[in-house]
Scaffold this motif. Sequence first.
Motif, PDB file in Angstrom:
ATOM      1  N   VAL A  95       0.835  -1.202   0.000  1.00  0.00           N
ATOM      2  CA  VAL A  95       0.000   0.000   0.000  1.00  0.00           C
ATOM      3  C   VAL A  95       0.872   1.255   0.000  1.00  0.00           C
ATOM      4  CG1 VAL A  95      -1.676   1.339   1.340  1.00  0.00           C
ATOM      5  CG2 VAL A  95      -1.997  -1.126   1.043  1.00  0.00           C
ATOM      6  N   LEU A  96       1.896   1.287   0.835  1.00  0.00           N
ATOM      7  CA  LEU A  96       2.760   2.472   0.889  1.00  0.00           C
ATOM      8  C   LEU A  96       3.498   2.681  -0.431  1.00  0.00           C
ATOM      9  CD1 LEU A  96       4.178   2.229   4.512  1.00  0.00           C
ATOM     10  CD2 LEU A  96       2.378   3.742   3.652  1.00  0.00           C
ATOM     11  N   GLU A  97       3.951   1.602  -1.048  1.00  0.00           N
ATOM     12  CA  GLU A  97       4.617   1.713  -2.347  1.00  0.00           C
ATOM     13  C   GLU A  97       3.653   2.280  -3.396  1.00  0.00           C
ATOM     14  OE1 GLU A  97       6.101  -1.448  -5.630  1.00  0.00           O
ATOM     15  OE2 GLU A  97       7.003  -1.678  -3.641  1.00  0.00           O
ATOM     16  N   MET A  98       2.411   1.803  -3.377  1.00  0.00           N
ATOM     17  CA  MET A  98       1.409   2.305  -4.320  1.00  0.00           C
ATOM     18  C   MET A  98       1.134   3.784  -4.073  1.00  0.00           C
ATOM     19  SD  MET A  98      -2.089   3.220  -4.294  1.00  0.00           S
ATOM     20  CE  MET A  98      -2.747   2.357  -2.891  1.00  0.00           C
ATOM     21  N   LEU A  99       1.030   4.191  -2.803  1.00  0.00           N
ATOM     22  CA  LEU A  99       0.767   5.595  -2.481  1.00  0.00           C
ATOM     23  C   LEU A  99       1.900   6.486  -2.992  1.00  0.00           C
ATOM     24  CD1 LEU A  99      -0.741   5.315   1.103  1.00  0.00           C
ATOM     25  CD2 LEU A  99      -1.953   5.884  -1.021  1.00  0.00           C
ATOM     26  N   GLU A 100       3.129   6.012  -2.887  1.00  0.00           N
ATOM     27  CA  GLU A 100       4.260   6.782  -3.406  1.00  0.00           C
ATOM     28  C   GLU A 100       4.216   6.866  -4.929  1.00  0.00           C
ATOM     29  OE1 GLU A 100       7.632   4.890  -1.499  1.00  0.00           O
ATOM     30  OE2 GLU A 100       7.627   6.435   0.065  1.00  0.00           O
ATOM     31  N   GLU A 101       3.738   5.800  -5.582  1.00  0.00           N
ATOM     32  CA  GLU A 101       3.591   5.840  -7.047  1.00  0.00           C
ATOM     33  C   GLU A 101       2.542   6.884  -7.440  1.00  0.00           C
ATOM     34  OE1 GLU A 101       2.624   1.933  -8.491  1.00  0.00           O
ATOM     35  OE2 GLU A 101       4.441   1.055  -7.641  1.00  0.00           O
ATOM     36  N   VAL A 102       1.475   6.963  -6.672  1.00  0.00           N
ATOM     37  CA  VAL A 102       0.376   7.876  -6.993  1.00  0.00           C
ATOM     38  C   VAL A 102       0.723   9.310  -6.627  1.00  0.00           C
ATOM     39  CG1 VAL A 102      -2.026   8.485  -6.449  1.00  0.00           C
ATOM     40  CG2 VAL A 102      -1.397   6.089  -6.814  1.00  0.00           C
TER      41      VAL A 102
END
Length: 127
Positions: A95-102
């Motif tokens: 989830v944190l990796e995805m949030l950084e991508e977004v």
Amino acid sequence: MFSTKFMMLSEVQPLLDTFPDRRPPDPDVLNDAGCTCDDCDLPHHVSTREEVRHLVEVVKTFLLEIPKPAIITIARSSRDDYCPPEDVNFIQDCVLEMLEEVYGCIEIQRDYETDNSEEEPPQSTSA
């Protein structure tokens, strides 16, 4: 690929209009209504890592369609056994990796790291 349609505020407005004073219900009331007393051991379905990755991608698709939020709170569900303990960090990392991508660089505050409530209480001894 999959196709997903998300509700926009304009689609939800007719529902909001049914509430007294045209205001949505209190978030705490909604949360309390969602709390259940299950009659089975949780979790009843343990997601595979591939399912977790897919669900995170669904959330990413959703986040890309809405205005950038000021804050995001993530519930780890690690103390109530709702989420298997061995999967908590994997899911959080995805989830944190995805949030950084977004959103690019994000500020993360991990309140659970300073919370001592998970520690075992001191054992009392009698002499």
